[in-house]
Enzyme design. Structure first.
Site, short mmCIF file in Angstrom:
data_model
loop_
_atom_site.label_atom_id
_atom_site.label_comp_id
_atom_site.label_asym_id
_atom_site.label_seq_id
_atom_site.Cartn_x
_atom_site.Cartn_y
_atom_site.Cartn_z
N HIS A 43 9.73 -24.35 8.99
CA HIS A 43 8.75 -25.04 9.84
C HIS A 43 7.31 -24.85 9.37
O HIS A 43 6.48 -25.75 9.53
CB HIS A 43 8.86 -24.56 11.29
CG HIS A 43 10.10 -25.05 11.98
ND1 HIS A 43 10.28 -24.98 13.33
CD2 HIS A 43 11.22 -25.66 11.47
CE1 HIS A 43 11.47 -25.50 13.66
NE2 HIS A 43 12.06 -25.91 12.55
N ASN A 44 6.98 -23.67 8.84
CA ASN A 44 5.58 -23.36 8.51
C ASN A 44 5.29 -23.40 7.01
O ASN A 44 4.15 -23.22 6.61
CB ASN A 44 5.21 -21.97 9.04
CG ASN A 44 5.60 -21.76 10.50
OD1 ASN A 44 6.44 -20.92 10.81
ND2 ASN A 44 5.04 -22.56 11.39
N ARG A 62 8.18 -33.87 10.37
CA ARG A 62 7.11 -33.62 11.35
C ARG A 62 6.36 -32.32 11.04
O ARG A 62 5.19 -32.17 11.40
CB ARG A 62 7.67 -33.59 12.77
CG ARG A 62 8.57 -32.41 13.07
CD ARG A 62 9.26 -32.57 14.43
NE ARG A 62 9.97 -31.37 14.84
CZ ARG A 62 11.18 -31.02 14.40
NH1 ARG A 62 11.79 -31.76 13.49
NH2 ARG A 62 11.76 -29.92 14.84
N HIS A 63 7.05 -31.41 10.34
CA HIS A 63 6.40 -30.13 10.02
C HIS A 63 5.33 -30.31 8.94
O HIS A 63 4.37 -29.54 8.88
CB HIS A 63 7.43 -29.09 9.62
CG HIS A 63 8.45 -28.86 10.70
ND1 HIS A 63 8.11 -28.31 11.91
CD2 HIS A 63 9.76 -29.15 10.76
CE1 HIS A 63 9.20 -28.26 12.67
NE2 HIS A 63 10.21 -28.76 12.01
N CYS A 106 3.22 -3.22 4.01
CA CYS A 106 2.40 -2.08 4.43
C CYS A 106 3.16 -1.38 5.55
O CYS A 106 4.37 -1.53 5.66
CB CYS A 106 0.99 -2.53 4.82
SG CYS A 106 0.86 -3.67 6.21
N ASP A 148 0.87 -1.18 0.00
CA ASP A 148 0.00 0.00 0.00
C ASP A 148 0.91 1.23 0.00
O ASP A 148 2.13 1.12 -0.16
CB ASP A 148 -0.99 -0.05 1.18
CG ASP A 148 -0.33 0.11 2.53
OD1 ASP A 148 0.91 0.23 2.59
OD2 ASP A 148 -1.07 0.13 3.54
N GLY A 168 -1.60 -5.80 8.73
CA GLY A 168 -2.85 -5.80 7.97
C GLY A 168 -2.76 -6.71 6.76
O GLY A 168 -3.69 -7.49 6.47
#
Ligand code: RB5
Length: 147
Positions: free
Chosen positions: A98-99, A132-133, A65, A8, A70
């Protein structure tokens, strides 16, 4: 790597710097705006990048941003999007390893361009560890389906 990027007005200056960095490193970019300092609404831009990643038009997304917050809230509304606000290289590495995060959110009012570049590089270079992740990321997908 194909990268969709957007900001933005509060993230525009940092976006311009990161676009230059990414191009200089040979990435293929889709710059989805904003392109000037007029006040705009961050959800419009988070949506564009989230859809580009979800539909496979980009491998990763970058959203900027004022705080990154946001943008991350909106991007995470989209099924298949795992957006992470990062303020350190360590967080960026963990968000990937990990994610399996696929969208990086940054705050121009929080971090400087040098650190942002380091965070972005870590986000692009770090592979998902799996193992395991993978089971845990699958549970995120399950949550998206209301399971
Ligand atoms: C815009 O002023 C600001 O609210 C926005 O860039 C972002 O920080 C929201 O999370």
């Amino acid at each position: 790597m194909k990268i969709a990027i957007a900001s933005d007005h509060a993230g525009l200056r940092l976006k311009v710097e990161l676009v230059e960095l990414l191009l200089s490193r040979g990435h293929e970019l889709d710059d989805l705006g904003t392109y000037n300092n007029d006040s705009v609404d961050y959800p419009d831009f988070a949506t564009q990048v989230a859809l580009a990643v979800r539909e496979g038009r980009a491998d990763r997304g970058v959203l900027i941003c004022g705080t990154g917050i946001g943008m991350s809230i909106v991007a995470n509304k989209y099924r298949g999007i795992r957006a992470a606000v990062c303020t350190s290289e360590f967080e960026a590495k963990m968000a990937r390893a990990h994610n399996d995060a696929n969208v990086l959110c940054l705050g121009q009012r929080v971090i400087g361009p040098g650190l942002a570049g380091t965070i972005l590089q870590a986000f692009l270079d770090t592979p998902f560890e799996g193992g395991r992740h993978e089971r845990r990321v699958q549970k995120i997908r399950d949550a998206e389906e209301g399971k």
